[in-house]
Scaffold this active site. Sequence first.
Site, PDB file in Angstrom:
ATOM      1  N   ASP A   1      61.764  46.525  48.107  1.00  0.00           N
ATOM      2  CA  ASP A   1      60.870  45.438  48.485  1.00  0.00           C
ATOM      3  C   ASP A   1      59.467  46.011  48.447  1.00  0.00           C
ATOM      4  OD1 ASP A   1      61.012  42.535  49.250  1.00  0.00           O
ATOM      5  OD2 ASP A   1      59.598  43.286  50.752  1.00  0.00           O
TER       6      ASP A   1
ATOM      7  N   LYS B   1      51.899  55.297  35.299  1.00  0.00           N
ATOM      8  CA  LYS B   1      52.253  54.505  36.486  1.00  0.00           C
ATOM      9  C   LYS B   1      53.513  55.078  37.135  1.00  0.00           C
ATOM     10  CE  LYS B   1      53.464  49.984  38.296  1.00  0.00           C
ATOM     11  NZ  LYS B   1      53.998  48.637  38.090  1.00  0.00           N
TER      12      LYS B   1
ATOM     13  N   ASN C   1      64.149  41.341  39.210  1.00  0.00           N
ATOM     14  CA  ASN C   1      62.894  41.643  38.526  1.00  0.00           C
ATOM     15  C   ASN C   1      63.142  42.757  37.503  1.00  0.00           C
ATOM     16  OD1 ASN C   1      60.378  42.694  37.798  1.00  0.00           O
ATOM     17  ND2 ASN C   1      59.448  42.130  39.753  1.00  0.00           N
TER      18      ASN C   1
ATOM     19  N   ARG D   1      56.452  52.801  43.783  1.00  0.00           N
ATOM     20  CA  ARG D   1      57.893  52.816  43.465  1.00  0.00           C
ATOM     21  C   ARG D   1      58.339  54.243  43.130  1.00  0.00           C
ATOM     22  NH1 ARG D   1      57.379  48.727  40.815  1.00  0.00           N
ATOM     23  NH2 ARG D   1      57.956  47.453  42.603  1.00  0.00           N
TER      24      ARG D   1
ATOM     25  N   GLY E   1      53.316  41.680  37.527  1.00  0.00           N
ATOM     26  CA  GLY E   1      52.740  41.293  38.827  1.00  0.00           C
ATOM     27  C   GLY E   1      51.226  41.449  38.856  1.00  0.00           C
ATOM     28  N   TYR E   2      50.746  42.212  39.835  1.00  0.00           N
ATOM     29  CA  TYR E   2      49.304  42.363  40.037  1.00  0.00           C
ATOM     30  C   TYR E   2      48.723  43.563  39.294  1.00  0.00           C
ATOM     31  CZ  TYR E   2      50.316  39.190  43.932  1.00  0.00           C
ATOM     32  OH  TYR E   2      50.728  38.117  44.696  1.00  0.00           O
ATOM     33  N   ASP E   3      49.498  44.189  38.403  1.00  0.00           N
ATOM     34  CA  ASP E   3      49.064  45.435  37.754  1.00  0.00           C
ATOM     35  C   ASP E   3      47.698  45.330  37.071  1.00  0.00           C
ATOM     36  OD1 ASP E   3      51.081  47.134  38.510  1.00  0.00           O
ATOM     37  OD2 ASP E   3      52.269  46.853  36.693  1.00  0.00           O
TER      38      ASP E   3
ATOM     39  N   LYS F   1      60.930  45.895  37.456  1.00  0.00           N
ATOM     40  CA  LYS F   1      61.266  46.933  38.433  1.00  0.00           C
ATOM     41  C   LYS F   1      62.407  47.798  37.890  1.00  0.00           C
ATOM     42  CE  LYS F   1      60.469  44.596  42.928  1.00  0.00           C
ATOM     43  NZ  LYS F   1      61.212  44.190  44.140  1.00  0.00           N
TER      44      LYS F   1
HETATM   45  P1  ITT Z   1      63.423  41.190  43.757  1.00  0.00           P
HETATM   46  O1  ITT Z   1      63.213  40.671  45.164  1.00  0.00           O
HETATM   47  O2  ITT Z   1      64.526  40.479  43.028  1.00  0.00           O
HETATM   48  O3  ITT Z   1      63.558  42.686  43.731  1.00  0.00           O
HETATM   49  P2  ITT Z   1      60.665  40.399  43.369  1.00  0.00           P
HETATM   50  O4  ITT Z   1      59.702  40.516  42.215  1.00  0.00           O
HETATM   51  O5  ITT Z   1      60.763  39.059  44.039  1.00  0.00           O
HETATM   52  O6  ITT Z   1      62.105  40.886  42.873  1.00  0.00           O
HETATM   53  P3  ITT Z   1      59.635  41.501  45.816  1.00  0.00           P
HETATM   54  O7  ITT Z   1      60.188  40.444  46.688  1.00  0.00           O
HETATM   55  O8  ITT Z   1      59.749  42.932  46.266  1.00  0.00           O
HETATM   56  O9  ITT Z   1      60.315  41.520  44.398  1.00  0.00           O
HETATM   57  O10 ITT Z   1      58.134  41.142  45.508  1.00  0.00           O
HETATM   58  C1  ITT Z   1      57.328  42.092  44.974  1.00  0.00           C
HETATM   59  C2  ITT Z   1      56.113  41.448  44.359  1.00  0.00           C
HETATM   60  O11 ITT Z   1      54.999  42.331  44.572  1.00  0.00           O
HETATM   61  C3  ITT Z   1      56.277  41.349  42.853  1.00  0.00           C
HETATM   62  O12 ITT Z   1      56.778  40.101  42.461  1.00  0.00           O
HETATM   63  C4  ITT Z   1      54.864  41.593  42.379  1.00  0.00           C
HETATM   64  O13 ITT Z   1      54.124  40.417  42.455  1.00  0.00           O
HETATM   65  C5  ITT Z   1      54.305  42.570  43.394  1.00  0.00           C
HETATM   66  N1  ITT Z   1      54.541  43.955  42.956  1.00  0.00           N
HETATM   67  C6  ITT Z   1      55.426  44.852  43.473  1.00  0.00           C
HETATM   68  N2  ITT Z   1      55.396  45.995  42.787  1.00  0.00           N
HETATM   69  C7  ITT Z   1      54.486  45.834  41.820  1.00  0.00           C
HETATM   70  C8  ITT Z   1      54.023  46.645  40.783  1.00  0.00           C
HETATM   71  O14 ITT Z   1      54.522  47.856  40.569  1.00  0.00           O
HETATM   72  N3  ITT Z   1      53.084  46.157  39.986  1.00  0.00           N
HETATM   73  C9  ITT Z   1      52.581  44.926  40.168  1.00  0.00           C
HETATM   74  N4  ITT Z   1      52.976  44.085  41.091  1.00  0.00           N
HETATM   75  C10 ITT Z   1      53.928  44.524  41.930  1.00  0.00           C
END
Ligand code: ITT
Length: 198
Positions: A70, A177, A10, A183, A155-157, A13
């Site tokens: 995660d 943020k 991601n 994070r 994501g859900y931001d 991230k």
């Molecule tokens: P990796 O596993 O490769 O790190 P991923 O996006 O699949 O990437 P996760 O399994 O940790 O990561 O899933 C986290 C999900 O939660 C992410 O895809 C977003 O939908 C949400 N999320 C996590 N942190 C967020 C943030 O800071 N802002 C918005 N949504 C977030």
Amino acid sequence: MSRLVFATSNAHKTEEVAAILGEEWQVEDLRAHPGVILDEETGDTFEANAIIKAVSGSRGVPGLLVLADDSGLEVDALDGAPGVRSARYAGETANAADNRAKLKTELAKLPQDIRFSGRFQCCMVLARDGEVLHVTSGSVEGRLLTEEVGAGGFGYDALFIPNGFTETFGVLPAETKNQLSHRARALAAMKEQLASLA
Ligand code: ITT
């Protein structure tokens, strides 16, 4: 500059972690290490899944420090969903827009006079050569909107307003943020350990 492999696919991230850690760290994610294959995220908790990513990732880059994150969103009125399934809420192949759509659908089924409280959670795990060195976590409380506002973040931001603010993470500047997010907090708790290993 010290090297840190961030075991994520991601890029959003990675951008946040690199900005939070600053110039002392060279943050490389899996785009720089395409041969590293992470084990499947089969855990029931953020911590279990972060450990899976950090440990399997670190086996692919011997001797290097590896960080994994995660994270996800918990909505109280949905009994903590999407939770650890945040990335796959609308299905195994769902993208972020699908997941936001699913969340809006689920929120729309609830009485609209309740306050949709929730939080982002993040567990960070530092590992090297298959061994866990440190585990931290962070969260940010807030409330959920039923319509997206703002195009920033990921994501859900665009659906989440952190407590103490009136705008979503989709509107607030990245600097804001990165000062108060789940994070940022998990990483702040990791900083001493990172500094001692740099
Ligand atoms: P990796 O596993 O490769 O790190 P991923 O996006 O699949 O990437 P996760 O399994 O940790 O990561 O899933 C986290 C999900 O939660 C992410 O895809 C977003 O939908 C949400 N999320 C996590 N942190 C967020 C943030 O800071 N802002 C918005 N949504 C977030």
